[in-house]
Design a protein around this motif. Sequence first.
Motif, PDB file in Angstrom:
ATOM      1  N   UNK A 256     -20.865 -26.408  15.759  1.00 46.61           N
ATOM      2  CA  UNK A 256     -20.157 -26.216  17.026  1.00 46.61           C
ATOM      3  C   UNK A 256     -20.919 -25.253  17.924  1.00 46.61           C
ATOM      4  N   UNK A 257     -21.512 -24.226  17.336  1.00 43.94           N
ATOM      5  CA  UNK A 257     -22.303 -23.287  18.123  1.00 43.94           C
ATOM      6  C   UNK A 257     -23.469 -23.990  18.804  1.00 43.94           C
ATOM      7  N   UNK A 258     -24.150 -24.888  18.077  1.00 41.06           N
ATOM      8  CA  UNK A 258     -25.261 -25.639  18.675  1.00 41.06           C
ATOM      9  C   UNK A 258     -24.761 -26.523  19.812  1.00 41.06           C
ATOM     10  N   UNK A 287     -15.719 -19.030  13.701  1.00 42.04           N
ATOM     11  CA  UNK A 287     -16.069 -17.608  13.625  1.00 42.04           C
ATOM     12  C   UNK A 287     -17.571 -17.403  13.780  1.00 42.04           C
ATOM     13  N   UNK A 288     -18.385 -18.369  13.330  1.00 41.33           N
ATOM     14  CA  UNK A 288     -19.824 -18.218  13.504  1.00 41.33           C
ATOM     15  C   UNK A 288     -20.198 -18.283  14.984  1.00 41.33           C
ATOM     16  N   UNK A 338     -24.263 -12.774  10.653  1.00 41.54           N
ATOM     17  CA  UNK A 338     -23.329 -12.898  11.752  1.00 41.54           C
ATOM     18  C   UNK A 338     -22.792 -11.532  12.170  1.00 41.54           C
ATOM     19  N   UNK A 339     -22.799 -11.271  13.477  1.00 38.08           N
ATOM     20  CA  UNK A 339     -22.270 -10.007  14.009  1.00 38.08           C
ATOM     21  C   UNK A 339     -21.361 -10.317  15.195  1.00 38.08           C
ATOM     22  N   UNK A 340     -20.209  -9.681  15.248  1.00 38.21           N
ATOM     23  CA  UNK A 340     -19.277  -9.836  16.358  1.00 38.21           C
ATOM     24  C   UNK A 340     -19.443  -8.680  17.335  1.00 38.21           C
ATOM     25  N   UNK A 341     -19.284  -8.985  18.623  1.00 41.80           N
ATOM     26  CA  UNK A 341     -19.292  -7.911  19.623  1.00 41.80           C
ATOM     27  C   UNK A 341     -18.072  -7.021  19.461  1.00 41.80           C
ATOM     28  N   UNK A 342     -16.963  -7.603  19.011  1.00 40.53           N
ATOM     29  CA  UNK A 342     -15.747  -6.822  18.829  1.00 40.53           C
ATOM     30  C   UNK A 342     -14.809  -7.574  17.897  1.00 40.53           C
TER      31      UNK A 342
END
Length: 435
Positions: A256-258, A287-288, A338-342
């Motif tokens: 989905x990200x792609x 979530x990714x 994977x890292x989230x901004x918040x």
Amino acid sequence: MYTHEDLSRLQAQSLKLQGWIRQQTFSPEMEKTLRRFSSWEVSELIFRVNQSTFRGKLAADPSLPVGEVEPDGRQRWFSLEEINALRRKLKINRKSLMPPRPAGKRAVRAAIANFKGGAGKSTVALHFAHAAALDGYRVLVVDFDPQATLSHSMGLTDVSEEHTVWGIMARDLIRETERMNTGPVGAETGAALPRRHLPASITGLGLGELRLADFIRPTSWPTIDAIPSCANAAFVEFASAQYRHLNPDWSFFAAVSRYLDQIPDDSYDLILFDCPPAIGYQSMNAVFAADVLYIPSGPGYWEYDSTTSFIGQLSEALEDLSAGFDATLPTGKVTLPKAFCDIRFLLTRFEPGNDLHRAMFDAFRKVFGDRVAANPVEMTRAVEQSGRFLSSVYEMDYREMTRETWRRARSTFDNAYQEFRDVVISAWDKVEAGE
């Protein structure tokens, strides 16, 4: 005893009555429509200016939209298109009414996720989408949940599984497999890498040829589009396991990200994901792809316990992805680890006068600190009705109830949205230009 044949008969019976049910739920034309907004709402609740100032601006410039006056009233009522035209043209104290949006950045993606069914994920996603649209943002909602509550709330009911997240994932599998099969030969030996073969049951569906726009549907809100879901998409978890077996090198979690990476950066300002109540192939894609993770939870102990389990299992799943991932395979604009901004926790169905709810709110803040949203979503009669009738508070006409009842319900979502908006604006600072 009941078999699959009985289930099939029950489905057929339900399908016969779908048209009647839609008529009871939406408009007589079986199509959900967006109401107009009064000049009081536009001035004080949307633009946040004095009514007299707003009227003066309209009177001073005859080129501005003036809305419509109903036969039995004096109040002017504006469509969302007219509201946005006013937003673009008006300035109050020399300040633009357009919402903050840095140039050259893609849309911020926010996932609304948790294990617990009934935690309010779809309700939060729906209200945040509508609040953002009234704020002047262009929104894309992606329904990952086969229950399709968000899709139905947006008025989207006739949805084929090929045009859901499952279709996006199958399309990605086909395209990624073709890319791998036409890729370079081995660097050291010069031997071709092994070919991956997909059966005709997948390639013959024509999903690989679908365009980006084929998955996106307009809604009754002119600045909100949706990638809907449907009950038939529930088999995606089984299908995805089969797909991974057919091509073990396929980075399924980035499908989905792609897909979203291919949408022009300036098409939308905000992309909202409504996730299913489980950690699986669909929720991992959500979530990714997300920059921001919002976790709604009811104010009970078992809901707190479920939330704790959710973040623990999500942590393990993301760790497993990072540990077993081949860094040479592309994941698009989002990378591993994977890292989230918040990350934020949002209490829902909150009753300020309930001692247990207040105690749980304090417990959430003690455990998660400033990750807990300061403004929980309160349970009011209007909020309860919004869930029952698949509409947001923003879609409800305040004349159908006391204005105070409607205003209280709206204010709880306004306050929650303002916090969410601050999180989104902050996330833009962490999203690289041209990413």
